[in-house]
Design an enzyme around this catalytic site. Structure first.
Site, PDB file in Angstrom:
ATOM      1  N   HIS A  40      57.338   7.759  27.590  1.00 36.89           N
ATOM      2  CA  HIS A  40      57.195   9.331  27.303  1.00 36.89           C
ATOM      3  C   HIS A  40      58.106  10.094  27.799  1.00 36.89           C
ATOM      4  O   HIS A  40      58.825  10.720  27.140  1.00 36.89           O
ATOM      5  CB  HIS A  40      55.607   9.767  27.775  1.00 36.89           C
ATOM      6  CG  HIS A  40      54.564   9.019  27.261  1.00 36.89           C
ATOM      7  ND1 HIS A  40      54.236   8.670  26.043  1.00 36.89           N
ATOM      8  CD2 HIS A  40      53.708   8.061  27.851  1.00 36.89           C
ATOM      9  CE1 HIS A  40      53.204   7.926  25.627  1.00 36.89           C
ATOM     10  NE2 HIS A  40      52.789   7.626  27.116  1.00 36.89           N
TER      11      HIS A  40
HETATM   12  O1  RIB Z   1      50.590  11.685  27.162  1.00 44.93           O
HETATM   13  C1  RIB Z   1      51.772  11.233  28.043  1.00 44.93           C
HETATM   14  C2  RIB Z   1      51.957  12.289  29.179  1.00 44.93           C
HETATM   15  O2  RIB Z   1      50.838  12.559  30.194  1.00 44.93           O
HETATM   16  C3  RIB Z   1      53.068  11.674  30.106  1.00 44.93           C
HETATM   17  O3  RIB Z   1      53.855  12.639  30.630  1.00 44.93           O
HETATM   18  C4  RIB Z   1      52.304  11.015  31.211  1.00 44.93           C
HETATM   19  O4  RIB Z   1      53.155  10.796  32.140  1.00 44.93           O
HETATM   20  C5  RIB Z   1      51.036  11.858  31.199  1.00 44.93           C
HETATM   21  O5  RIB Z   1      51.679  13.085  32.208  1.00 44.93           O
END
Ligand code: RIB
Ligand code: CA
Length: 313
Positions: free
Chosen positions: A243
């Site tokens: 992500h």
């Molecule tokens: O949904 C994914 C996000 O939530 C990413 O930033 C992960 O690190 C959590 O913070």
């Protein structure tokens, strides 16, 4: 061209850690002015500790790390140990950090940095709940117009939610903060699950990390091995979605990503859809576009960039 000045606001989190490493491995394009920790994946004492561990792993004890907000603006903190483990960086054994945490509160650092740098010269890169950013905007409304751009990981539309049926974790933890940021008028680029779920660490890709033969490569491989369980179980995906590194890769190679400039409005009322990012993808309302909402990426190009840069550390 001089490097882009950024503040990374983060809740490490294995994927946050890879994003921080990618930024620190790219000094030609990125100057990290500071790293601000926020409560999210795990509570603040751990996210500020983890941010320092990652800086030390990169050999960058010089980076200033600040602790920020330990709870959302109005709601109770929701964390994600079920994804990231108890420490937030589960996977490999990690030494405690030795570099100091800065005394100044992260929100004050964000405000001071935006005030002391030329207008439009500092980019904010939130990788967790938007509590620190929204608090800075509430406490010092004058700094909002100084922000060059916000490039954040959060939200979901076609991909729907990962923490509730409707909401992505970062937005869900602090929907009020997200609403303040999305309504701020600042130029925003959003890396939602719609794109990050296409940045999957497949077997071949994790092997590329392992065969780097460096401590960083080994750590990244072990982190992704650990946190892929959640997505494999839930989505049947073939690896961990990276992500947060999508945010940093966009700063280095924006052409890797495609999206649309649309209106994104955050649900802050309904318990059923709290934290949903309602993206007007087909422009069926007259709500003004306020964000570049990414929908796809060149995944091979992304991993080539990531592997090439991490190998430098
Ligand atoms: O949904 C994914 C996000 O939530 C990413 O930033 C992960 O690190 C959590 O913070
Ligand atoms: Ca994160």
């Amino acid at each position: 061209m001089s490097p882009r000045k950024i503040i990374i606001d983060t809740d490490p989190g294995q994927d946050d850690a890879v994003a921080i490493l990618l930024a620190l491995a790219s000094p030609e394009e990125i100057e990290v002015l500071g790293i601000t920790a926020v409560a999210g994946n795990v509570p603040l004492p751990l996210t500020q500790r983890n941010a320092r561990i990652v800086c030390e792993l990169a050999g960058r004890q010089d980076v200033a790390v600040y602790a920020g907000c330990d709870a959302p603006l109005t709601r109770k903190l929701v964390t994600a140990e079920h994804v990231h483990g108890k420490t937030g960086l589960d996977g490999p054994q990690l030494p405690e950090p030795t570099m100091p945490l800065q005394e100044q509160h992260a929100v004050e650092f964000i405000i001071d940095t935006l005030r002391s740098n030329p207008k439009g010269s500092v980019t904010l890169c939130p990788l967790g709940p938007l509590t620190n950013i929204a608090t800075a905007f509430q406490r010092a409304p004058d700094v909002v117009e100084n922000v060059a751009e916000i490039v954040l990981m959060g939200g979901a539309y076609f991909e729907v939610g990962n923490i509730t049926p409707a909401a992505e974790f970062n937005i869900y933890v602090d929907p009020q903060a997200a609403d303040i940021v999305f309504q701020s008028g600042v130029r925003i680029v959003v890396m939602p699950l719609d794109v990050t779920h296409k940045a999957l660490v497949t077997g071949a890709r994790v092997q590329a990390f392992r065969t780097m033969g460096t401590e960083v490569g080994r750590m990244v491989a072990e982190w992704t091995d650990f946190f892929e369980r959640f997505d494999k179980e839930k989505y049947g995906s073939e690896g961990a979605p990276l992500h947060d590194p999508c945010v940093i890769a966009y700063l280095i190679q924006p052409g890797l990503f495609q999206g649309r400039h649309v209106n994104v409005t955050v649900e802050t009322g309904s318990e059923l859809t709290l934290g949903m990012t309602v993206a007007d993808w087909w422009r069926v309302t007259d709500r003004p576009p306020n964000a570049m909402f990414m929908g796809s990426l060149d995944a091979d190009g992304f991993f080539d960039l990531l592997t090439d840069r991490l190998a430098r550390l």
